[in-house]
Scaffold this motif. Structure first.
Motif, PDB file in Angstrom:
ATOM      1  N   PHE A   1       7.889 -56.634   0.789  1.00 24.78           N
ATOM      2  CA  PHE A   1       6.748 -56.008   0.142  1.00 24.78           C
ATOM      3  C   PHE A   1       7.080 -54.607  -0.363  1.00 24.78           C
ATOM      4  O   PHE A   1       6.640 -54.206  -1.442  1.00 24.78           O
ATOM      5  CB  PHE A   1       5.543 -55.973   1.089  1.00 24.78           C
ATOM      6  CG  PHE A   1       4.969 -57.324   1.375  1.00 24.78           C
ATOM      7  CD1 PHE A   1       4.322 -58.045   0.396  1.00 24.78           C
ATOM      8  CD2 PHE A   1       5.103 -57.893   2.632  1.00 24.78           C
ATOM      9  CE1 PHE A   1       3.801 -59.307   0.650  1.00 24.78           C
ATOM     10  CE2 PHE A   1       4.587 -59.154   2.904  1.00 24.78           C
ATOM     11  CZ  PHE A   1       3.933 -59.869   1.910  1.00 24.78           C
ATOM     12  N   GLU A   2       7.873 -53.863   0.419  1.00 25.07           N
ATOM     13  CA  GLU A   2       8.258 -52.526  -0.023  1.00 25.07           C
ATOM     14  C   GLU A   2       9.083 -52.604  -1.303  1.00 25.07           C
ATOM     15  O   GLU A   2       8.898 -51.792  -2.225  1.00 25.07           O
ATOM     16  CB  GLU A   2       9.051 -51.803   1.068  1.00 25.07           C
ATOM     17  CG  GLU A   2       9.432 -50.377   0.666  1.00 25.07           C
ATOM     18  CD  GLU A   2      10.151 -49.623   1.766  1.00 25.07           C
ATOM     19  OE1 GLU A   2       9.839 -48.438   1.957  1.00 25.07           O
ATOM     20  OE2 GLU A   2      11.017 -50.216   2.436  1.00 25.07           O
ATOM     21  N   GLU A   3       9.971 -53.573  -1.378  1.00 31.07           N
ATOM     22  CA  GLU A   3      10.815 -53.689  -2.564  1.00 31.07           C
ATOM     23  C   GLU A   3       9.994 -54.064  -3.794  1.00 31.07           C
ATOM     24  O   GLU A   3      10.149 -53.472  -4.867  1.00 31.07           O
ATOM     25  CB  GLU A   3      11.924 -54.714  -2.327  1.00 31.07           C
ATOM     26  CG  GLU A   3      12.916 -54.309  -1.259  1.00 31.07           C
ATOM     27  CD  GLU A   3      13.597 -52.980  -1.550  1.00 31.07           C
ATOM     28  OE1 GLU A   3      14.279 -52.873  -2.593  1.00 31.07           O
ATOM     29  OE2 GLU A   3      13.427 -52.036  -0.760  1.00 31.07           O
ATOM     30  N   ALA A   4       9.115 -55.047  -3.668  1.00 34.43           N
ATOM     31  CA  ALA A   4       8.283 -55.437  -4.805  1.00 34.43           C
ATOM     32  C   ALA A   4       7.397 -54.275  -5.253  1.00 34.43           C
ATOM     33  O   ALA A   4       7.245 -54.009  -6.460  1.00 34.43           O
ATOM     34  CB  ALA A   4       7.433 -56.654  -4.447  1.00 34.43           C
ATOM     35  N   ALA A   5       6.823 -53.561  -4.304  1.00 30.54           N
ATOM     36  CA  ALA A   5       5.980 -52.404  -4.631  1.00 30.54           C
ATOM     37  C   ALA A   5       6.797 -51.291  -5.272  1.00 30.54           C
ATOM     38  O   ALA A   5       6.303 -50.580  -6.166  1.00 30.54           O
ATOM     39  CB  ALA A   5       5.280 -51.898  -3.370  1.00 30.54           C
ATOM     40  N   LYS A   6       8.028 -51.130  -4.836  1.00 26.16           N
ATOM     41  CA  LYS A   6       8.920 -50.106  -5.398  1.00 26.16           C
ATOM     42  C   LYS A   6       9.104 -50.308  -6.897  1.00 26.16           C
ATOM     43  O   LYS A   6       9.022 -49.356  -7.694  1.00 26.16           O
ATOM     44  CB  LYS A   6      10.270 -50.171  -4.677  1.00 26.16           C
ATOM     45  CG  LYS A   6      11.345 -49.257  -5.238  1.00 26.16           C
ATOM     46  CD  LYS A   6      12.688 -49.544  -4.577  1.00 26.16           C
ATOM     47  CE  LYS A   6      13.330 -50.789  -5.159  1.00 26.16           C
ATOM     48  NZ  LYS A   6      14.658 -51.057  -4.553  1.00 26.16           N
ATOM     49  N   PHE A   7       9.354 -51.540  -7.305  1.00 28.18           N
ATOM     50  CA  PHE A   7       9.565 -51.826  -8.726  1.00 28.18           C
ATOM     51  C   PHE A   7       8.294 -51.543  -9.525  1.00 28.18           C
ATOM     52  O   PHE A   7       8.350 -51.002 -10.630  1.00 28.18           O
ATOM     53  CB  PHE A   7       9.991 -53.281  -8.915  1.00 28.18           C
ATOM     54  CG  PHE A   7      11.278 -53.637  -8.216  1.00 28.18           C
ATOM     55  CD1 PHE A   7      12.410 -52.854  -8.362  1.00 28.18           C
ATOM     56  CD2 PHE A   7      11.355 -54.766  -7.412  1.00 28.18           C
ATOM     57  CE1 PHE A   7      13.601 -53.176  -7.714  1.00 28.18           C
ATOM     58  CE2 PHE A   7      12.536 -55.093  -6.761  1.00 28.18           C
ATOM     59  CZ  PHE A   7      13.661 -54.296  -6.912  1.00 28.18           C
ATOM     60  N   ARG A   8       7.141 -51.905  -8.975  1.00 35.20           N
ATOM     61  CA  ARG A   8       5.880 -51.683  -9.665  1.00 35.20           C
ATOM     62  C   ARG A   8       5.604 -50.177  -9.800  1.00 35.20           C
ATOM     63  O   ARG A   8       5.159 -49.700 -10.854  1.00 35.20           O
ATOM     64  CB  ARG A   8       4.739 -52.371  -8.912  1.00 35.20           C
ATOM     65  CG  ARG A   8       4.927 -53.877  -8.803  1.00 35.20           C
ATOM     66  CD  ARG A   8       3.914 -54.552  -7.882  1.00 35.20           C
ATOM     67  NE  ARG A   8       2.675 -54.875  -8.584  1.00 35.20           N
ATOM     68  CZ  ARG A   8       1.529 -54.273  -8.399  1.00 35.20           C
ATOM     69  NH1 ARG A   8       1.453 -53.277  -7.505  1.00 35.20           N
ATOM     70  NH2 ARG A   8       0.458 -54.632  -9.065  1.00 35.20           N
ATOM     71  N   ALA A   9       5.895 -49.421  -8.746  1.00 37.22           N
ATOM     72  CA  ALA A   9       5.673 -47.973  -8.779  1.00 37.22           C
ATOM     73  C   ALA A   9       6.606 -47.295  -9.780  1.00 37.22           C
ATOM     74  O   ALA A   9       6.183 -46.400 -10.530  1.00 37.22           O
ATOM     75  CB  ALA A   9       5.876 -47.379  -7.380  1.00 37.22           C
ATOM     76  N   ALA A  10       7.868 -47.699  -9.795  1.00 35.47           N
ATOM     77  CA  ALA A  10       8.837 -47.088 -10.707  1.00 35.47           C
ATOM     78  C   ALA A  10       8.427 -47.303 -12.160  1.00 35.47           C
ATOM     79  O   ALA A  10       8.524 -46.386 -12.993  1.00 35.47           O
ATOM     80  CB  ALA A  10      10.228 -47.672 -10.458  1.00 35.47           C
TER      81      ALA A  10
END
Length: 551
Positions: free
Chosen positions: A290-299
């Motif tokens: 979840f952190e990785e998927a959210a990271k891409f969305r935030a970037a």
């Protein structure tokens, strides 16, 4: 978003149930957190997310691109399956490329050996023992011709992981294309060309920061006129993460570097909307899904806001963060290497759920050696199964609206912006690198992560828990030691058969351009076409620019 009074009452009743349950069955830990030390709450509800859906989340293909840069994403076409490959000689790597294309790979990604990455020919004393070991050895245009033999460059997109000598390898790619009858404006692909992260995390730099930035903006200017479909840089968080950063640091430091390149290009006289649409990014994917998927969305959201609001770009293509993802090499274990197939699957799925444009999946044996053909095929099949059998590509951004994912996306953006503010106080990414700020932050994060593993606070299956008596790994790829001498002989044959007067003239023209302010790219293209070597061209620039020896 606030809960209604009825919903609040229901939540209070649930909390009473939780208190009773935890008295009988205590939770596994006193507190939970992501790899970036973001606290993970027991439960997420509408209270945890921003109410402004259109402003912060919106629709795919529309600003701020939180949900993806294309309106239909993978419903139109899958991400590019671009497996990173390169070892030994150009002929051997060409065979691996053609094998992977036959197996369904849709783009090439070239790994170069260490001497090539730092601008030395195979017969240089500095290359001794390293020729062809971690990638393919490229000394001259002859090697590049063999590398892409029977690979149509008008139909295949190529990514090249090359930084300090990126201008030289790009020039060779242009020359190979012309020999195939493919004009530069038809070439598609990406050069990494991201020197700042070399100073921060990786180390394959040649020149000091200022002339290195000049080379990058020269490439921007040249490609704007001659290679309109080629991505001029792949701003890389991958190696920052491999060095030990957190997910938040990966986003923050990568975007800070991206801003430094935009600043340098504008200072060199380029218009932001002329070069920004060809900027690309390269991120890592680790195990915390979840952190990785959210990271891409935030970037993606951060970059859109920066390009529109800070730089005033008006072309929507300038706002879009397009990125390649590679699964996490540093997460792979030498112990029980088949476990790595599972890790890579989770990481690849996070990248897809986060909206990547292209993806490399690591092979199970890469903690031990270069991947075998069988391992490379399994890694590619992992992507193909996700694409064709899982259903996750059938709807766009399926994680959107998750109270947890949206809250995590917001928190990553907030903490990454806090880092950007601190970098701004240094005067920008270049100055922060020179002061060692980002390096220190990464080192601290890596140290804390290692402590968690050594104390078993963080479990790595097969390494610090669920261990087995280790088996012998016989089926590993080994690079033939005879390759180095064969490569040296081939390079010497090139030198003896070329027109040395033309080489000398082209290198002299390059030297004059490097001394002055002319764009060096046309002169590098001329030099590679007459078979000047990587080392000869890099040495001219070493003479004029100097060498960076670190802090």
């Amino acid at each position: 978003m606030t809960l209604s009074s009825n919903d609040q009452h229901s939540k209070q009743n649930w909390e009473k149930d939780v208190e009773k349950t935890t008295q009988r069955f205590p939770e596994r830990k006193d507190s939970f957190q992501t790899s970036s030390e973001i606290p993970v709450e027991r439960l997420y509800t509408p209270e945890n997310i921003n109410e402004d859906y259109i402003k912060e989340i919106g629709f795919p293909g529309q600003y701020p691109y939180t949900r993806g840069i294309q309106p239909t994403m993978y419903r139109s076409r899958y991400w590019t399956m671009r497996q990173y490959a390169g070892f030994g000689s150009a002929e051997e790597t060409n065979q691996r490329f053609r094998y992977l294309l036959k197996q369904g790979q849709t783009g090439l990604s070239v790994a170069f050996d260490l001497p090539t990455q730092i601008g030395y020919d195979s017969d240089d004393a500095m290359a001794d023992g390293e020729v062809g070991k971690v990638g393919v050895a490229i000394d001259s245009l002859k090697d590049m011709e063999q590398l892409f033999d029977r690979i149509p460059l008008d139909r295949v997109s190529t990514s090249m992981t090359i930084n300090a000598p990126a201008s030289i390898l790009l020039a060779m790619y242009i020359a190979v294309g012309e020999k195939q009858g493919v004009s530069p404006e038809k070439l598609t692909g990406t050069i990494q060309n991201d020197i700042l992260k070399e100073y921060i995390a990786r180390g394959t730099y040649i020149y000091p920061p200022k002339p290195s930035m000049r080379l990058i903006t020269d490439i921007f200017g040249y490609c704007q006129d001659h290679l309109p479909k080629f991505n001029t840089i792949s701003i890389s968080g991958y190696h920052i993460r491999e060095a030990g950063s957190t997910a938040v640091q990966e986003v923050a430091f990568t975007i800070a570097n991206g801003m430094a390149y935009v600043d340098a290009a504008i200072e060199a006289g380029l218009e932001v909307d002329q070069f920004a649409p060809r900027l690309a990014f390269f991120f890592n994917a680790h195990n915390q899904f979840f952190e990785e998927a959210a990271k891409f969305r935030a970037a993606r959201r951060m970059w859109a806001k920066i390009m529109k609001e800070h730089y005033g770009a008006v072309n929507p293509k300038s706002w879009k963060l397009r990125f390649h993802t590679q699964t996490g090499g540093s997460t792979l274990t030498a112990q029980q290497p088949d476990n790595n197939i599972v890790r890579v699957t989770l990481q690849a799925l996070a990248a897809v759920m986060g909206g990547t444009q292209s993806l490399h999946t690591n092979s199970r044996d890469e903690a031990l050696a270069l991947p075998t053909e069988d391992s490379a095929r399994i890694a590619l099949r992992t992507q193909q199964i996700i694409a064709n059998e899982s259903g996750v590509a059938d709807t766009i951004d399926p994680l959107a609206g998750s109270y947890y994912v949206e809250s995590l996306t917001d928190e990553i953006e907030k903490e990454a912006n806090d880092y950007l503010e601190r970098i701004k106080e240094y005067g920008g990414a270049v100055q922060a690198v020179e002061e060692g700020y980002m390096q220190r932050e990464i080192h601290k994060a890596a140290y804390e992560a290692q402590k968690r593993i050594e104390s078993n606070e963080e479990i790595v299956v097969g390494m610090n828990e669920y261990k087995l008596e280790e088996e012998i790994h016989a089926d590993l790829l080994r690079v033939d030691e005879a390759l180095e001498q064969a490569q040296i002989e081939k390079t010497n044959e090139v030198r003896s058969s070329r027109d040395q007067k033309k080489v000398d003239t082209c290198l002299a023209d390059l030297r004059r351009a490097a001394k002055g302010t002319d764009n060096v790219m046309p002169h590098i293209v001329d030099a590679v076409k007459v078979y000047a070597t990587v080392g000869e061209i890099a040495n001219v620039l070493r003479d004029e620019f100097g060498e960076y020896t670190g802090m």
